[in-house]
Design an enzyme around this catalytic site. Sequence first.
Site, PDB file in Angstrom:
ATOM      1  N   VAL A   1      47.650  97.989  71.550  1.00 18.34           N
ATOM      2  CA  VAL A   1      46.589  97.782  70.562  1.00 18.34           C
ATOM      3  C   VAL A   1      46.418  99.040  69.708  1.00 18.34           C
ATOM      4  O   VAL A   1      46.213  98.960  68.490  1.00 18.34           O
ATOM      5  CB  VAL A   1      45.257  97.400  71.244  1.00 18.34           C
ATOM      6  CG1 VAL A   1      44.125  97.287  70.231  1.00 18.34           C
ATOM      7  CG2 VAL A   1      45.405  96.088  72.017  1.00 18.34           C
ATOM      8  N   CYS A   2      46.514 100.196  70.318  1.00 15.32           N
ATOM      9  CA  CYS A   2      46.233 101.468  69.650  1.00 15.32           C
ATOM     10  C   CYS A   2      47.029 101.683  68.357  1.00 15.32           C
ATOM     11  O   CYS A   2      46.443 102.052  67.341  1.00 15.32           O
ATOM     12  CB  CYS A   2      46.445 102.638  70.605  1.00 15.32           C
ATOM     13  SG  CYS A   2      45.354 102.564  72.055  1.00 15.32           S
ATOM     14  N   PRO A   3      48.346 101.446  68.337  1.00 18.93           N
ATOM     15  CA  PRO A   3      49.054 101.714  67.082  1.00 18.93           C
ATOM     16  C   PRO A   3      48.644 100.768  65.955  1.00 18.93           C
ATOM     17  O   PRO A   3      48.724 101.146  64.786  1.00 18.93           O
ATOM     18  CB  PRO A   3      50.532 101.547  67.442  1.00 18.93           C
ATOM     19  CG  PRO A   3      50.546 100.710  68.676  1.00 18.93           C
ATOM     20  CD  PRO A   3      49.268 101.034  69.396  1.00 18.93           C
TER      21      PRO A   3
ATOM     22  N   GLU B   1      45.597  99.787  65.349  1.00 17.80           N
ATOM     23  CA  GLU B   1      44.382 100.393  64.791  1.00 17.80           C
ATOM     24  C   GLU B   1      44.708 101.651  63.990  1.00 17.80           C
ATOM     25  O   GLU B   1      44.178 101.855  62.898  1.00 17.80           O
ATOM     26  CB  GLU B   1      43.423 100.780  65.903  1.00 17.80           C
ATOM     27  CG  GLU B   1      42.821  99.631  66.640  1.00 17.80           C
ATOM     28  CD  GLU B   1      41.830 100.118  67.668  1.00 17.80           C
ATOM     29  OE1 GLU B   1      40.683  99.650  67.601  1.00 17.80           O
ATOM     30  OE2 GLU B   1      42.188 100.969  68.502  1.00 17.80           O
ATOM     31  N   ILE B   2      45.551 102.498  64.544  1.00 15.67           N
ATOM     32  CA  ILE B   2      45.905 103.745  63.865  1.00 15.67           C
ATOM     33  C   ILE B   2      46.529 103.428  62.517  1.00 15.67           C
ATOM     34  O   ILE B   2      46.171 104.023  61.491  1.00 15.67           O
ATOM     35  CB  ILE B   2      46.832 104.604  64.743  1.00 15.67           C
ATOM     36  CG1 ILE B   2      46.080 105.053  66.004  1.00 15.67           C
ATOM     37  CG2 ILE B   2      47.357 105.805  63.971  1.00 15.67           C
ATOM     38  CD1 ILE B   2      46.959 105.669  67.080  1.00 15.67           C
TER      39      ILE B   2
END
Length: 181
Positions: A51-53, A55-56
Amino acid sequence: MLTIGDKFPHFNLTATVSIESLEKAFFPITNDTYKNKWLLVFFYPKDFTFVCPTEIKGFADLNSQFADRDCQILAASTDSEFVHLAWRKDHKDLRDLPFPMLADINKDLITALGIKTNDREGVAQRASFLVDPEGIIRFVYVTDGSVGRNPQEVLRVLDALQTDELCPCNWHKGEETLHVA
């Protein structure tokens, strides 16, 4: 957890700012690095996750719009600057990030903010903070670790905060604000 009206904690962290060379990859960043600017500091649990990339990249896609509003974006996790560098080199969407990735490896900042997870890993919750030029938290947005944030909504809230007016639900920049009779 610190919230609206609280002073954002002091920090002095190493950030990954480039993938060009080791000499240019890292830079120390403190509260004073972007003095007199708005800050969007968003935390994510871990590098090399799923999920993190997304959002980034979502925040990176809006970076110029945040910059137009005199707001500096800072991404942060408890991974080291070297892990940030490796991830940026490995992930095509992260190679040209226009903002620093802070390495809170001692977990001091997430602890001060009250966003450290209660599991054995003790990583950052998926939390965002809009901080005004005086260092006061004006917006907090936290989601479950499995749910990505909406960067466009954070930008919308920044616009509303910068009007110093009353803004109705779903207000967008350029629309009428509320006026008390």
